[in-house]
Design an enzyme around this catalytic site. Sequence first.
Site, mmCIF file in Angstrom:
data_model
loop_
_atom_site.group_PDB
_atom_site.id
_atom_site.type_symbol
_atom_site.label_atom_id
_atom_site.label_comp_id
_atom_site.label_asym_id
_atom_site.label_seq_id
_atom_site.Cartn_x
_atom_site.Cartn_y
_atom_site.Cartn_z
ATOM 1 C CE LYS A 117 4.462 33.242 18.949
ATOM 2 N NZ LYS A 117 5.243 33.228 20.339
ATOM 3 C CE LYS A 199 8.340 21.205 16.131
ATOM 4 N NZ LYS A 199 8.842 22.507 16.454
ATOM 5 C CE LYS A 202 4.867 24.341 24.147
ATOM 6 N NZ LYS A 202 5.710 24.511 25.388
#
Length: 334
Positions: A117, A199, A202
């Site tokens: 991240k 994948k 969201k």
Amino acid sequence: METIEQKKRVFSAIKPTGNPTLGNYIGTMSRWGGMCDEFDCLFSVADLHAITVAIEPKELRENTKRLFALLVAVGVDPDKNVVFLQSHVRAHAELCWLLNNYTMFGEARRMTQFKEKSEKAPENVNVGLFDYPVLMAADILLYQADYVPVGDDQVQHVELCRNIAQRFNGRYSPTFTIPECKLAKTGARIYSLADPTAKMGKSDGDDSGTVYILDRPDDIMRKFKRAVTDSDTHVIASDDKPGITNLLTIYAAVTDATVENAEKEFSNSNYADFKLRVGEAVVERLRPVREKYEALRRDDGSLLELMRAGAQKAERIAARTLEKVYKKVGFVRL
């Protein structure tokens, strides 16, 4: 006199970032409601975790309300489970600070998600992002959870949680239950309709391949009609047909069938008809979820009452653990 065996406790949390998808529903969320038959379950919307990345206040509030309402709408009954917002139970933040002092810098620095991240958003490498796994440990240990359902990417964080708990227990006395990862009984992995090798996430930027739980029926049908397939004409699952395999997996999941049975059902269908049928099945499976969600969101007061009730239940459990920790560490209690 027969003794009643106490259920093992499960704790799971989900961040209110992005918009939950059909993949989230099939993979995990649709299964949570039934877990209370076997386990004592707590489900938390992890809104404290959401601010480790830049997010606007309005977006955070909306995402949080939407996710809480969705948990109830997919079948997580607040009367049978403890469903709450993480920020409503202050013990999470308090225990996190205490556990920081029993977490070694070296082991925290080894967390791979922090590295990943940090590379994605080098302009916002904050201490909260680094400390995320310790807050996750506090989330779990507050409730003396036996099991933590997680994906592969979170196993390392649960291992750190176990290390912290064992270190604290060893220094003082047994205080925390040592949790175990619960990786079994996860649903099928669902891929993007536009790119069946990626994948369905969201937080994806490409909405054309992502079906959201709250999509309108017309939008769902449009996305399935445009789903990527291949140049063949046979509706069968195989490694060289990722698009068709993904659609068969989705159809099997939303109709409670097997992929093999779905293949037989569509053995004489062309791709256009097949994609139409899969879209219709998804629309019908999500219809009651969407209707219940919309009813919950029409009454903000009632939604807040559900949040308050869940927070009160969670607070009672968390407070016992936190008080025990304070006493063992040596803080003067009033």
